[in-house]
Design a protein around this motif. Structure first.
Motif, PDB file in Angstrom:
ATOM      1  N   TYR A  72       1.113  -1.656   0.139  1.00  0.00           N
ATOM      2  CA  TYR A  72      -0.218  -0.322  -0.006  1.00  0.00           C
ATOM      3  C   TYR A  72       0.957   1.304  -0.472  1.00  0.00           C
ATOM      4  CZ  TYR A  72      -4.267  -2.627   0.856  1.00  0.00           C
ATOM      5  OH  TYR A  72      -4.921  -3.311   0.925  1.00  0.00           O
ATOM      6  N   LYS A  73       2.045   0.996   0.859  1.00  0.00           N
ATOM      7  CA  LYS A  73       3.098   2.382   1.000  1.00  0.00           C
ATOM      8  C   LYS A  73       3.028   3.025  -0.626  1.00  0.00           C
ATOM      9  CE  LYS A  73       6.907   4.377   3.436  1.00  0.00           C
ATOM     10  NZ  LYS A  73       7.907   3.776   4.547  1.00  0.00           N
ATOM     11  N   ILE A  74       3.762   1.546  -1.441  1.00  0.00           N
ATOM     12  CA  ILE A  74       4.237   2.483  -2.468  1.00  0.00           C
ATOM     13  C   ILE A  74       2.711   2.346  -3.540  1.00  0.00           C
ATOM     14  CG2 ILE A  74       6.292   2.176  -2.065  1.00  0.00           C
ATOM     15  CD1 ILE A  74       6.188  -0.745  -3.857  1.00  0.00           C
ATOM     16  N   GLY A  75       2.216   1.510  -3.359  1.00  0.00           N
ATOM     17  CA  GLY A  75       0.832   1.627  -4.606  1.00  0.00           C
ATOM     18  C   GLY A  75       1.230   0.561  -5.857  1.00  0.00           C
ATOM     19  N   ILE A 118      -0.660  -0.874 -20.412  1.00  0.00           N
ATOM     20  CA  ILE A 118      -0.922   0.841 -21.203  1.00  0.00           C
ATOM     21  C   ILE A 118       0.726   1.110 -21.605  1.00  0.00           C
ATOM     22  CG2 ILE A 118      -0.904   2.448 -20.815  1.00  0.00           C
ATOM     23  CD1 ILE A 118      -3.148   1.550 -18.450  1.00  0.00           C
ATOM     24  N   VAL A 119       0.587   1.579 -22.589  1.00  0.00           N
ATOM     25  CA  VAL A 119       2.251   2.277 -23.591  1.00  0.00           C
ATOM     26  C   VAL A 119       2.898   2.604 -22.440  1.00  0.00           C
ATOM     27  CG1 VAL A 119       2.653   3.785 -25.702  1.00  0.00           C
ATOM     28  CG2 VAL A 119       0.314   1.920 -25.821  1.00  0.00           C
ATOM     29  N   ASN A 120       2.535   4.047 -21.827  1.00  0.00           N
ATOM     30  CA  ASN A 120       3.265   4.351 -21.123  1.00  0.00           C
ATOM     31  C   ASN A 120       3.077   4.552 -19.674  1.00  0.00           C
ATOM     32  OD1 ASN A 120       0.574   6.211 -21.435  1.00  0.00           O
ATOM     33  ND2 ASN A 120       1.480   8.148 -21.651  1.00  0.00           N
ATOM     34  N   ASP A 121       1.953   3.411 -19.018  1.00  0.00           N
ATOM     35  CA  ASP A 121       2.263   3.112 -18.307  1.00  0.00           C
ATOM     36  C   ASP A 121       3.900   2.564 -16.761  1.00  0.00           C
ATOM     37  OD1 ASP A 121       2.225   2.046 -15.160  1.00  0.00           O
ATOM     38  OD2 ASP A 121       0.572   1.226 -15.623  1.00  0.00           O
ATOM     39  N   PRO A 122       4.074   4.087 -16.238  1.00  0.00           N
ATOM     40  CA  PRO A 122       5.437   3.578 -15.695  1.00  0.00           C
ATOM     41  C   PRO A 122       5.359   2.598 -14.863  1.00  0.00           C
ATOM     42  CG  PRO A 122       3.835   5.317 -14.428  1.00  0.00           C
ATOM     43  CD  PRO A 122       3.463   4.898 -15.575  1.00  0.00           C
ATOM     44  N   LEU A 123       4.318   1.996 -14.074  1.00  0.00           N
ATOM     45  CA  LEU A 123       5.031   0.844 -13.147  1.00  0.00           C
ATOM     46  C   LEU A 123       4.578  -0.559 -13.559  1.00  0.00           C
ATOM     47  CD1 LEU A 123       5.073   0.267 -10.596  1.00  0.00           C
ATOM     48  CD2 LEU A 123       2.560   0.533 -10.105  1.00  0.00           C
ATOM     49  N   TYR A 124       3.650  -0.790 -14.147  1.00  0.00           N
ATOM     50  CA  TYR A 124       3.241  -2.007 -14.729  1.00  0.00           C
ATOM     51  C   TYR A 124       3.870  -1.919 -16.119  1.00  0.00           C
ATOM     52  CZ  TYR A 124       0.173  -2.641 -10.835  1.00  0.00           C
ATOM     53  OH  TYR A 124      -0.172  -1.903  -9.537  1.00  0.00           O
ATOM     54  N   LEU A 140      11.838  -1.603  -7.098  1.00  0.00           N
ATOM     55  CA  LEU A 140      10.267  -0.434  -7.466  1.00  0.00           C
ATOM     56  C   LEU A 140      11.494   0.778  -6.413  1.00  0.00           C
ATOM     57  CD1 LEU A 140       7.357  -2.109  -7.600  1.00  0.00           C
ATOM     58  CD2 LEU A 140       8.570  -1.345  -9.110  1.00  0.00           C
ATOM     59  N   ILE A 141      11.620   0.653  -5.366  1.00  0.00           N
ATOM     60  CA  ILE A 141      12.241   1.801  -4.528  1.00  0.00           C
ATOM     61  C   ILE A 141      13.076   2.141  -5.078  1.00  0.00           C
ATOM     62  CG2 ILE A 141      12.835   2.076  -2.597  1.00  0.00           C
ATOM     63  CD1 ILE A 141      11.053   0.592  -1.555  1.00  0.00           C
ATOM     64  N   LYS A 142      14.269   1.333  -5.256  1.00  0.00           N
ATOM     65  CA  LYS A 142      15.326   2.033  -5.973  1.00  0.00           C
ATOM     66  C   LYS A 142      15.680   2.412  -7.429  1.00  0.00           C
ATOM     67  CE  LYS A 142      19.855  -0.068  -8.018  1.00  0.00           C
ATOM     68  NZ  LYS A 142      20.815  -1.462  -6.725  1.00  0.00           N
ATOM     69  N   ILE A 143      14.333   1.899  -7.892  1.00  0.00           N
ATOM     70  CA  ILE A 143      14.389   2.756  -9.775  1.00  0.00           C
ATOM     71  C   ILE A 143      13.996   4.328  -9.544  1.00  0.00           C
ATOM     72  CG2 ILE A 143      12.634   2.097 -12.037  1.00  0.00           C
ATOM     73  CD1 ILE A 143      12.823  -0.686 -11.016  1.00  0.00           C
ATOM     74  N   SER A 185       8.989  -0.409   7.425  1.00  0.00           N
ATOM     75  CA  SER A 185       9.554  -1.658   8.071  1.00  0.00           C
ATOM     76  C   SER A 185      10.352  -2.497   7.359  1.00  0.00           C
ATOM     77  CB  SER A 185       8.059  -2.277   7.493  1.00  0.00           C
ATOM     78  OG  SER A 185       7.424  -2.329   6.177  1.00  0.00           O
ATOM     79  N   PRO A 186      11.266  -2.971   7.529  1.00  0.00           N
ATOM     80  CA  PRO A 186      12.538  -4.169   6.675  1.00  0.00           C
ATOM     81  C   PRO A 186      11.610  -4.565   5.675  1.00  0.00           C
ATOM     82  CG  PRO A 186      11.709  -4.455   9.048  1.00  0.00           C
ATOM     83  CD  PRO A 186      10.812  -3.453   8.737  1.00  0.00           C
ATOM     84  N   LYS A 187      10.023  -4.898   5.036  1.00  0.00           N
ATOM     85  CA  LYS A 187      10.030  -5.651   3.655  1.00  0.00           C
ATOM     86  C   LYS A 187       9.752  -3.676   3.004  1.00  0.00           C
ATOM     87  CE  LYS A 187       6.189  -7.259   1.727  1.00  0.00           C
ATOM     88  NZ  LYS A 187       4.292  -7.860   1.659  1.00  0.00           N
ATOM     89  N   GLU A 188       9.698  -3.091   3.493  1.00  0.00           N
ATOM     90  CA  GLU A 188       9.840  -1.707   2.504  1.00  0.00           C
ATOM     91  C   GLU A 188      10.820  -0.531   2.592  1.00  0.00           C
ATOM     92  OE1 GLU A 188       6.041  -0.295   2.820  1.00  0.00           O
ATOM     93  OE2 GLU A 188       5.058  -1.742   2.069  1.00  0.00           O
ATOM     94  N   LYS A 189      11.609  -1.593   3.167  1.00  0.00           N
ATOM     95  CA  LYS A 189      13.530  -0.095   3.085  1.00  0.00           C
ATOM     96  C   LYS A 189      13.900  -0.261   2.343  1.00  0.00           C
ATOM     97  CE  LYS A 189      17.211   0.910   6.451  1.00  0.00           C
ATOM     98  NZ  LYS A 189      17.930   0.668   7.707  1.00  0.00           N
TER      99      LYS A 189
END
Length: 308
Positions: A38-41, A91-97, A123-126, A164-168
Motif C-alpha cells: 500500500y505504501k508504494i501503491g 498500457i503504453v506509457n504506464d510507468p509502473l506496470y 521499485l523503490i530503487k528505480i 518496515s524492513p519489507k519496504e526499506k
C-alpha cells in the motif's frame, strides 16, 4: 450516486492505449488481484487476491499499439492496469506496470520471478534513481528511508521513523549522487518560517503557512495579511475565479531544520504527467455521463516521434 456505486449499480467504461495488437474478440479477465504494498501503491495478480473481473474490447490498431475499451465490474486498486499487464498488453506509457522490473515479460501471465519483498526493493530503487536528486549532495536519504543520525546532527535533533524492513529503501553504490553545494539547496534567499507570536519560546509555536496558489496573501512578522493590491474574496478562497499559477518567490518559505525542504526532486517532463488511460463513461439508474475521446485514442494516432 455514492450509494449506487457501493451497490455496484454504476457501470464504468474506460479507454486506454496498450502495447501490441490486442485480440479482436471480446476478452474477459477474472484473475484475483492483491496489493503487494500500500505504501508504494503496487498490486499483482495472485491466487490469494480478491475477486476481480474486467472486460476488454479492442477499438482500433495502428500497426503498433491498440486502443482498448475497458469495463471493470469490480473496483480493485489498479485493476485495469494489472489485468492488462497479466494479459501481456500493458498500457503504453504506464510507468509502473509496463516495466522490466516485473521480469523479462513485464509480468505477463502473472510471472514476476522474484519475491514481493525484492519487487518492492527494486521499485523503490528505480523510483529513487529516476526521480530523486538527493539532499545536501547525499543521495542516500530518500522519502522511503528514514534519515539516520549523522555527525552533523545535534543530539536533540528530531528523529524520522524508518519504514518496515519489507519496504526499506536499499542503499546501493549505483544510487545517483549529487555534489551540488549546499547553497543551491538550503540557502535560497527566501524568508524562513516565522512564529506567529514573535515572543513565544515554545518550539511548537504555529508557523506561518502561505497559500502559494493565491495572490492575495503576503508574509509579515505578525502573520498573514491581505496584499495591498488584492482583496480577499470568495473566488480567491475557492477554486472559482482567476488565479495566478506563475511561480512567485515572495510566497516561498524554507525552514533550515526541515528535512523535506532540503530534498531535491527532478521536475517531471510533460510526457511523464499523462498516462493513456481515460475514464470515458459512467452510467447509473436514470443517468449517464460521457466524456470525449482523448486525442491519443484516435484510430490513426501515433506516438510523437514515432517513425513507423
Amino acid at each position: 450516486m455514492e450509494q449506487q456505486i457501493r451497490t455496484r449499480q454504476v457501470t464504468k467504461e474506460y479507454v486506454c492505449r496498450v502495447e501490441g495488437e490486442f485480440p479482436r474478440e471480446h476478452i474477459e479477465c477474472i484473475e484475483p488481484i492483491e496489493v503487494v504494498s500500500y505504501k508504494i501503491g503496487v498490486c499483482k495478480v495472485s491466487p490469494t487476491g480478491k475477486d476481480c473481473r474486467t472486460e476488454f474490447q479492442r477499438l482500433s490498431y495502428n500497426g503498433k499499439t491498440s486502443v482498448v475499451l475497458c469495463r471493470p465490474h469490480t473496483g480493485r486498486m489498479h485493476q485495469i492496469r494489472v489485468h492488462l499487464q497479466y494479459l501481456g498488453f500493458p498500457i503504453v506509457n504506464d510507468p509502473l506496470y509496463n516495466h522490466m522490473v516485473f521480469g523479462p515479460k513485464k509480468g505477463k501471465g502473472g510471472i514476476v520471478g522474484k519475491t514481493d519483498e525484492q519487487l518492492i526493493q527494486d521499485l523503490i530503487k528505480i523510483h529513487n534513481a529516476e526521480n530523486w536528486l538527493g539532499m545536501d549532495g547525499d543521495a542516500e536519504y530518500s522519502m522511503f528511508k528514514g534519515r539516520d543520525k549523522t555527525d552533523n546532527d545535534e543530539e536533540g535533533g528530531s528523529q524520522r521513523n524508518t519504514p518496515s524492513p519489507k519496504e526499506k529503501s536499499p542503499v546501493g553504490s549505483d544510487a545517483p549522487r549529487v555534489t551540488s553545494p549546499p547553497s543551491l539547496i538550503a540557502s535560497t534567499g527566501y524568508p524562513s518560517l516565522r512564529p506567529l507570536n514573535a515572543h513565544a519560546s515554545d518550539s511548537h509555536t504555529s508557523m506561518v503557512a502561505v497559500d502559494v496558489m493565491s495572490k492575495n496573501i503576503t508574509v509579515c512578522n505578525s502573520g498573514l495579511v491581505p496584499s495591498d493590491n488584492c482583496a480577499v474574496a470568495a473566488s480567491t478562497q475557492t477554486s472559482d475565479g482567476v488565479r495566478d499559477y506563475n511561480y512567485q518567490a515572495r510566497f516561498m518559505t524554507v525552514d533550515e531544520h526541515c528535512y523535506e525542504c532540503k530534498v531535491r526532486y527532478r521536475d517531471p517532463k510533460p510526457k511523464d504527467l499523462v498516462m493513456y488511460l481515460h475514464a470515458l463513461k459512467y452510467c447509473g439508474p436514470g443517468w449517464q455521463y460521457e466524456t470525449k475521446l482523448p486525442e491519443w485514442a484516435g484510430e490513426e494516432w501515433r506516438e510523437p516521434g514515432d517513425d513507423q
